[in-house]
Design an enzyme around this catalytic site. Structure first.
Site, PDB file in Angstrom:
ATOM      1  CE1 TYR A 288      -1.691  10.549  -1.503  1.00  0.00           C
ATOM      2  CE2 TYR A 288      -3.189   8.672   0.085  1.00  0.00           C
ATOM      3  CZ  TYR A 288      -2.623   8.802  -0.985  1.00  0.00           C
ATOM      4  OH  TYR A 288      -2.287   7.513  -1.738  1.00  0.00           O
TER       5      TYR A 288
ATOM      6  CB  SER B 246      -5.223   6.266  -2.310  1.00  0.00           C
ATOM      7  OG  SER B 246      -4.923   5.650  -0.979  1.00  0.00           O
TER       8      SER B 246
HETATM    9  N1  LIG Z   1       2.568   3.172  -2.694  1.00  0.00           N
HETATM   10  C1  LIG Z   1       1.673   3.227  -1.792  1.00  0.00           C
HETATM   11  O1  LIG Z   1       1.317   3.816  -0.303  1.00  0.00           O
HETATM   12  C2  LIG Z   1       0.191   4.028  -2.348  1.00  0.00           C
HETATM   13  C3  LIG Z   1      -1.044   3.677  -1.481  1.00  0.00           C
HETATM   14  C4  LIG Z   1      -2.032   4.354  -2.183  1.00  0.00           C
HETATM   15  C5  LIG Z   1      -2.539   4.931  -3.481  1.00  0.00           C
HETATM   16  N2  LIG Z   1      -0.918   5.188  -4.200  1.00  0.00           N
HETATM   17  C6  LIG Z   1      -0.877   5.289  -5.744  1.00  0.00           C
HETATM   18  O2  LIG Z   1      -0.308   5.048  -6.167  1.00  0.00           O
HETATM   19  C7  LIG Z   1       0.641   5.989  -6.933  1.00  0.00           C
HETATM   20  C8  LIG Z   1       1.955   5.192  -7.412  1.00  0.00           C
HETATM   21  O3  LIG Z   1       2.209   5.552  -6.205  1.00  0.00           O
HETATM   22  P1  LIG Z   1       3.278   4.570  -6.079  1.00  0.00           P
HETATM   23  O4  LIG Z   1       3.242   3.893  -4.885  1.00  0.00           O
HETATM   24  O5  LIG Z   1       4.491   3.746  -7.431  1.00  0.00           O
HETATM   25  O6  LIG Z   1       4.973   5.542  -5.675  1.00  0.00           O
HETATM   26  P2  LIG Z   1       6.224   6.807  -6.333  1.00  0.00           P
HETATM   27  O7  LIG Z   1       7.385   5.174  -6.095  1.00  0.00           O
HETATM   28  O8  LIG Z   1       6.879   7.191  -4.978  1.00  0.00           O
HETATM   29  O9  LIG Z   1       5.340   6.690  -7.475  1.00  0.00           O
HETATM   30  C9  LIG Z   1       5.247   7.930  -7.495  1.00  0.00           C
HETATM   31  C10 LIG Z   1       5.413   8.158  -9.114  1.00  0.00           C
HETATM   32  O10 LIG Z   1       4.482  10.116  -9.194  1.00  0.00           O
HETATM   33  C11 LIG Z   1       6.131  10.202  -9.677  1.00  0.00           C
HETATM   34  N3  LIG Z   1       5.450  12.248  -9.695  1.00  0.00           N
HETATM   35  C12 LIG Z   1       5.061  12.829  -8.150  1.00  0.00           C
HETATM   36  N4  LIG Z   1       4.899  14.060  -8.411  1.00  0.00           N
HETATM   37  C13 LIG Z   1       5.242  13.969  -9.857  1.00  0.00           C
HETATM   38  C14 LIG Z   1       4.544  15.207 -10.633  1.00  0.00           C
HETATM   39  N5  LIG Z   1       4.416  16.120 -10.258  1.00  0.00           N
HETATM   40  N6  LIG Z   1       4.863  14.477 -12.352  1.00  0.00           N
HETATM   41  C15 LIG Z   1       5.072  13.989 -12.366  1.00  0.00           C
HETATM   42  N7  LIG Z   1       4.729  12.430 -12.032  1.00  0.00           N
HETATM   43  C16 LIG Z   1       4.854  12.960 -10.771  1.00  0.00           C
HETATM   44  C17 LIG Z   1       7.456  10.520  -9.270  1.00  0.00           C
HETATM   45  O11 LIG Z   1       7.942  10.575 -10.017  1.00  0.00           O
HETATM   46  P3  LIG Z   1       9.284  11.299  -9.545  1.00  0.00           P
HETATM   47  O12 LIG Z   1      10.540  10.204  -9.423  1.00  0.00           O
HETATM   48  O13 LIG Z   1       9.817  12.318 -10.847  1.00  0.00           O
HETATM   49  O14 LIG Z   1       9.398  11.701  -8.209  1.00  0.00           O
HETATM   50  C18 LIG Z   1       7.096   8.749  -8.841  1.00  0.00           C
HETATM   51  O15 LIG Z   1       7.090   8.182 -10.449  1.00  0.00           O
HETATM   52  C19 LIG Z   1      -0.306   7.199  -6.646  1.00  0.00           C
HETATM   53  O16 LIG Z   1      -1.012   7.890  -7.181  1.00  0.00           O
HETATM   54  C20 LIG Z   1      -0.130   7.166  -5.558  1.00  0.00           C
HETATM   55  O17 LIG Z   1      -1.513   8.478  -4.754  1.00  0.00           O
HETATM   56  C21 LIG Z   1       0.183   4.353  -3.373  1.00  0.00           C
END
Ligand SMILES: NC(=O)c1ccc[n+]([C@@H]2O[C@H](COP(=O)([O-])OP(=O)(O)OC[C@H]3O[C@@H](n4cnc5c(N)ncnc54)[C@H](OP(=O)(O)O)[C@@H]3O)[C@@H](O)[C@H]2O)c1
Length: 274
Positions: free
Chosen positions: A148, A134
């Site tokens: 975070y 991020s």
């Molecule tokens: N969205 C943003 O604003 C943003 C910004 C910067 C970086 N990111 C990064 O982008 C990546 C993807 O996030 P996203 O935006 O797509 O959000 P998201 O829709 O919340 O997806 C997160 C995924 O991680 C899974 N997860 C959480 N804990 C886990 C665990 N212990 N083992 C395996 N899977 C797990 C969740 O599965 P469950 O359904 O089981 O919970 C979900 O599939 C993350 O690394 C996040 O930190 C996101």
């Protein structure tokens, strides 16, 4: 040309799911992993996607998922460490378990997955780890996000540090720094540290919530497909950038961070939360 295979963590929603679908549509094989495969209804409709159960914090489950994926496809070319979550709130209010869990998912999780793939990648004399970070992994910008920040800064350090160790084996590393992206459940999955209440933080919490709630309306959220584009560009060799910052918000912050002495940068960011 032999079909390539990608292994992705956290494909139940958001970026992970979109990335799995894109690779499948490109003709790649996809090992899509998630904590609750029994709930999945969308990825199951693709012939070239196989789903494996994986909680990245569970070392035994990581071993089993990695072994099954390798046995199933024969060879994995690219691993996308995408699974992640966010813990926000005043540090002094964070539950001990939330602190550990933030590190366990965002930092220890990728470590677990990388360690289990290294024998396979060494045997193949190649492979690529794409770690989803991020802009919060290379700069700070908001209050109440220190845990975070910690987890993603650590992921960045891990990835850079591994460069030297894995280069002799032709194993490549990439970092994708996304900003906020629309259409995922990341915001809903945020754990707020506020079982207890300290009045001193109320204004700050209110302002941060406002920023998070209005980011979508003010066009600060990126189209998640642009983040998928960045991942694909690395996996296919179209780009070989070690670090890709995606989106206007992240790139704007990084430009500011690089232009200013750290003391000025911190003061400027803090101004937004006075
Ligand atoms: N969205 C943003 O604003 C943003 C910004 C910067 C970086 N990111 C990064 O982008 C990546 C993807 O996030 P996203 O935006 O797509 O959000 P998201 O829709 O919340 O997806 C997160 C995924 O991680 C899974 N997860 C959480 N804990 C886990 C665990 N212990 N083992 C395996 N899977 C797990 C969740 O599965 P469950 O359904 O089981 O919970 C979900 O599939 C993350 O690394 C996040 O930190 C996101």
């Amino acid at each position: 040309m032999t079909t390539k295979t990608v292994f992705i963590t956290g494909t139940s929603s958001g970026l992970g799911k979109l990335t799995a679908i894109r690779f499948a549509q490109m003709g790649w094989n996809v090992a899509a992993t998630m904590r609750t495969p029994e709930k999945e209804t969308e990825l199951t409709s693709y012939d070239n996607i196989r789903i494996f159960k994986l909680d990245v914090t569970d070392v035994e489950q990581v071993r089993s998922a990695v072994e099954q994926a390798i046995a199933s496809f024969g060879r994995i070319d690219v691993v996308v460490n995408n699974a992640g979550m966010g813990t926000y709130g005043p540090l002094e209010l964070a539950r001990e378990s939330d602190i550990d869990w933030q590190f366990a998912v965002n930092t220890r999780g990728p470590i677990n997955v990388i360690r289990k793939f290294l024998p396979h990648f060494r045997a193949n004399n190649g492979g690529m780890f794409i770690n989803i970070s991020s802009f919060m992994g290379i700069t700070t910008a908001v209050p109440l996000g220190s845990l975070y920040n910690m987890s993603k800064f650590a992921l960045e350090g891990l990835t850079e540090g591994l460069y030297y160790e894995l280069k002799p084996f032709n194993i490549e590393l990439r970092l994708i720094e996304q900003g906020g992206s629309a259409g995922n459940k990341f915001k809903e999955s945020i754990v707020w540290n506020r079982d207890e209440h300290i009045r001193d933080y109320d204004d700050m919490i209110g302002k941060l919530e406002q920023v998070m709630n209005t980011a979508g309306d003010s066009g600060q959220l990126d189209d998640p497909q642009t983040i998928v584009d960045a991942i694909v560009a690395q996996a296919t060799g179209e780009s070989s950038k070690f670090r890709t910052v995606v989106g206007a918000a992240g790139n704007g912050l990084m430009a500011l961070r690089n232009a200013l002495p750290i003391e000025e940068y911190l003061e400027k960011m803090a101004e937004n939360y006075k």
